[in-house]
Design a protein around this motif. Structure first.
Motif, PDB file in Angstrom:
ATOM      1  N   VAL A   1       0.870  -1.109  -0.026  1.00  0.00           N
ATOM      2  CA  VAL A   1      -0.078   0.007  -0.078  1.00  0.00           C
ATOM      3  C   VAL A   1       0.910   1.215   0.117  1.00  0.00           C
ATOM      4  O   VAL A   1       0.465   2.183  -0.710  1.00  0.00           O
ATOM      5  CB  VAL A   1      -0.996  -0.001   1.193  1.00  0.00           C
ATOM      6  N   TRP A   2       1.984   1.272   0.687  1.00  0.00           N
ATOM      7  CA  TRP A   2       2.726   2.248   0.928  1.00  0.00           C
ATOM      8  C   TRP A   2       3.500   2.877  -0.486  1.00  0.00           C
ATOM      9  O   TRP A   2       3.706   4.081  -0.550  1.00  0.00           O
ATOM     10  CB  TRP A   2       3.963   2.111   1.757  1.00  0.00           C
ATOM     11  N   ILE A   3       3.313   2.016  -1.405  1.00  0.00           N
ATOM     12  CA  ILE A   3       3.880   2.525  -2.753  1.00  0.00           C
ATOM     13  C   ILE A   3       2.769   3.306  -3.594  1.00  0.00           C
ATOM     14  O   ILE A   3       3.274   4.126  -4.641  1.00  0.00           O
ATOM     15  CB  ILE A   3       4.329   1.298  -3.721  1.00  0.00           C
ATOM     16  N   ASP A   4       1.447   3.128  -3.086  1.00  0.00           N
ATOM     17  CA  ASP A   4       0.585   4.014  -3.774  1.00  0.00           C
ATOM     18  C   ASP A   4       0.407   5.615  -3.725  1.00  0.00           C
ATOM     19  O   ASP A   4      -0.328   5.951  -4.096  1.00  0.00           O
ATOM     20  CB  ASP A   4      -0.959   3.223  -3.288  1.00  0.00           C
ATOM     21  N   GLY A   5       1.308   5.684  -2.644  1.00  0.00           N
ATOM     22  CA  GLY A   5       1.190   7.416  -2.313  1.00  0.00           C
ATOM     23  C   GLY A   5       0.206   7.943  -1.072  1.00  0.00           C
ATOM     24  O   GLY A   5       0.130   9.097  -1.008  1.00  0.00           O
ATOM     25  N   GLU A   6      -0.172   6.859  -0.422  1.00  0.00           N
ATOM     26  CA  GLU A   6      -0.764   7.189   0.963  1.00  0.00           C
ATOM     27  C   GLU A   6       0.204   7.660   2.117  1.00  0.00           C
ATOM     28  O   GLU A   6       1.179   7.395   1.786  1.00  0.00           O
ATOM     29  CB  GLU A   6      -1.643   5.862   1.467  1.00  0.00           C
ATOM     30  N   ALA A   7      -0.309   8.491   2.858  1.00  0.00           N
ATOM     31  CA  ALA A   7       0.246   8.707   4.084  1.00  0.00           C
ATOM     32  C   ALA A   7      -0.253   9.025   5.436  1.00  0.00           C
ATOM     33  O   ALA A   7      -1.545   8.887   5.260  1.00  0.00           O
ATOM     34  CB  ALA A   7       1.060  10.182   3.649  1.00  0.00           C
TER      35      ALA A   7
END
Length: 472
Positions: A342-348
């Motif tokens: 998920v972290w690669i998808d640009g979420e923060a």
């Protein structure tokens, strides 16, 4: 208002910028070297003392010798509860949202620099607690009070009193933001998005629950923190371990990403914008300090109330707060995020952590994060209420305590429904500015910390009131 916001934004860029992070790390490294890596070498001793300090009784092996004078009594709360009170304020949004932000902005390598910050911060937290117990006072009600403002006043002398006042001013204001309105707002957001609970209702519920604890003072806060923090902390770690069992095949690769990108830039991938090595260092250090608060001067205020006569003993327990907060809890969060994609998808932020949990535990992973965030934020409110109260008391006297408690409790529901852009900026800025007086005091009083530590491990314990060469 725009001018004030711009001014605060500029100050914030400095106080949380590279120079401040270098100062925080620099003082920590200096203390760690001066202590000859003792906080790392004696980690096991610290855990042993923490376990023994759950409920010390005067006259037993688990406690220091008692005296009949109330002014010289051991303190108000057990060493274990002092640590839990400090942890109640540090284990919070930084462990859930802060770790995710560090990875989103600095890449996986940021986690490595969070670890380094924690290992250095253990020495800082140790020194803070040693000085807090060494230079604490007894107020007019018979309660022990201490922290940076008191080791500045009693350790550096009256000519430095203004510096202690500066710390107290920043702390009293920062508590309303970082330890109150920001926390209630985070809980309200999580409860609304996950369970559909209105913001105002969440605010009222937190106000009632927190008010029942805060108005009772440090003994009630410590009693609640001593039970709630271990239960929720262990529950969160277990939930994280369940995710890691599901993602077991990805754990090795996650560690590989952490170590490789700590020293190598990461290219953009998917929604991830990429990160240079300096970004990994900057965000890893900044979020690490934000999470464990080593050097900010908050935790020693709680440790000053511990039932102990020996500063070093409480210091050994206090340093565990940094280890538990960052090395254990933050690492669990980081591995959960990195073993998902998920972290690669640009979420923060907290949403990245929630999505990562939900990817492994569909249907209730996000609910685990929402509940954890709510409880962690609630305990943060409790811990910071005490920090702010003691800062306010230093400035305006013992009679001001109840006024501060009432105002603090009333601010909780306002935070839950407010737009907190300016409040967050102000609180974040003042929170960092607390570190400046504290770091100056730690550097100047480091000879006291080094001597007390040498004497303790040599079997010579300096009693309260006994002068050191530095004190004369």
């Amino acid at each position: 208002m725009e001018t004030l916001t711009s001014l605060l934004g500029a100050i914030n860029g400095v106080v949380w910028g590279p120079l401040m992070l270098i100062l925080l790390l620099g003082v920590g490294i200096y203390l760690q070297i001066g202590l000859k890596l003792m906080p790392i070498r004696k980690l096991g001793v610290g855990f042993k003392l923490m376990w023994q300090g759950r409920d010390p009784k005067p006259g037993t092996a688990d406690a220091d010798k008692a005296t009949t004078s109330k002014a010289d009594s051991d303190g108000e709360i057990s060493p274990f509860d002092a640590l839990m009170t400090a942890l109640s304020a540090t284990i919070g949004t930084g462990n859930i949202a802060g770790v995710a932000t560090a990875i989103a902005l600095g890449g996986p390598g940021a986690v490595f620099w969070m670890w380094i910050t924690a290992l250095v911060g253990m020495a800082t937290k140790f020194a803070e607690a040693v000085l807090a117990v060494r230079y604490r006072e007894t107020d007019s009600t018979g309660y022990h009070v201490g922290g940076p403002m008191f080791y500045i006043k009693n350790g550096l002398g009256k000519k430095w009193l203004w510096l202690g006042g500066l710390f107290s001013f920043f702390g009293a204001i920062a508590a309303f933001g970082i330890g109150n309105t920001v926390q209630s707002n985070s809980v309200a957001d999580a409860m609304d998005s996950t369970f559909g609970v209105p913001h105002w209702l969440t605010g009222v519920i937190i106000m009632v629950l927190a008010g029942a604890v805060i108005l009772g003072g440090i003994k009630r806060i410590a009693k609640v923190a001593g039970k709630l923090v271990p239960i929720m902390g262990i529950a969160y770690v277990i939930a994280g371990l369940l995710v890691l069992i599901v993602n077991a095949s990805q754990i090795g690769e996650a560690f590989g990403l952490i170590f490789y990108y700590a020293f190598n830039p990461m290219a953009a991938a998917g929604g991830f914008a990429g990160a240079a090595v300096m970004a990994a260092i900057r965000f890893g250090v900044a979020r690490g300090i934000f999470s464990n608060e080593a050097g900010l001067g908050s935790a020693p205020i709680a440790h000053a109330a511990a039932q102990t006569k020996n500063p070093v003993r409480q210091g050994l327990i206090a340093m565990l707060g940094t280890f538990i907060d960052t090395i254990i809890v933050c690492t669990i969060t980081a591995l959960v995020i990195l073993t998902s994609t998920v972290w690669i998808d640009g979420e923060a932020g907290a949403s990245l952590t929630a999505l990562s949990f939900d990817a492994a535990l569909p249907g209730f992973g996000n609910q685990i994060v929402a509940v954890a965030l709510a409880v962690f934020a609630f305990t943060t409110i409790l811990g910071w209420s005490f920090y702010g109260e003691k800062c306010f008391q230093f400035l305006f006297g013992t009679r001001s305590i109840m006024l501060y408690r009432v105002l603090f409790v009333l601010a909780i529901p306002l935070g839950a429904i407010a737009q907190l852009g300016f409040i967050w900026l102000m609180a974040d800025t003042f929170n960092a500015m607390m570190a400046i007086p504290n770091l100056i005091a730690l550097a100047l009083l480091s000879p006291v910390v080094f001597k007390l530590t040498r004497d303790y491990f040599a079997g010579k314990e300096v009693l309260p009131g006994e002068a050191l060469d530095h004190d004369k």
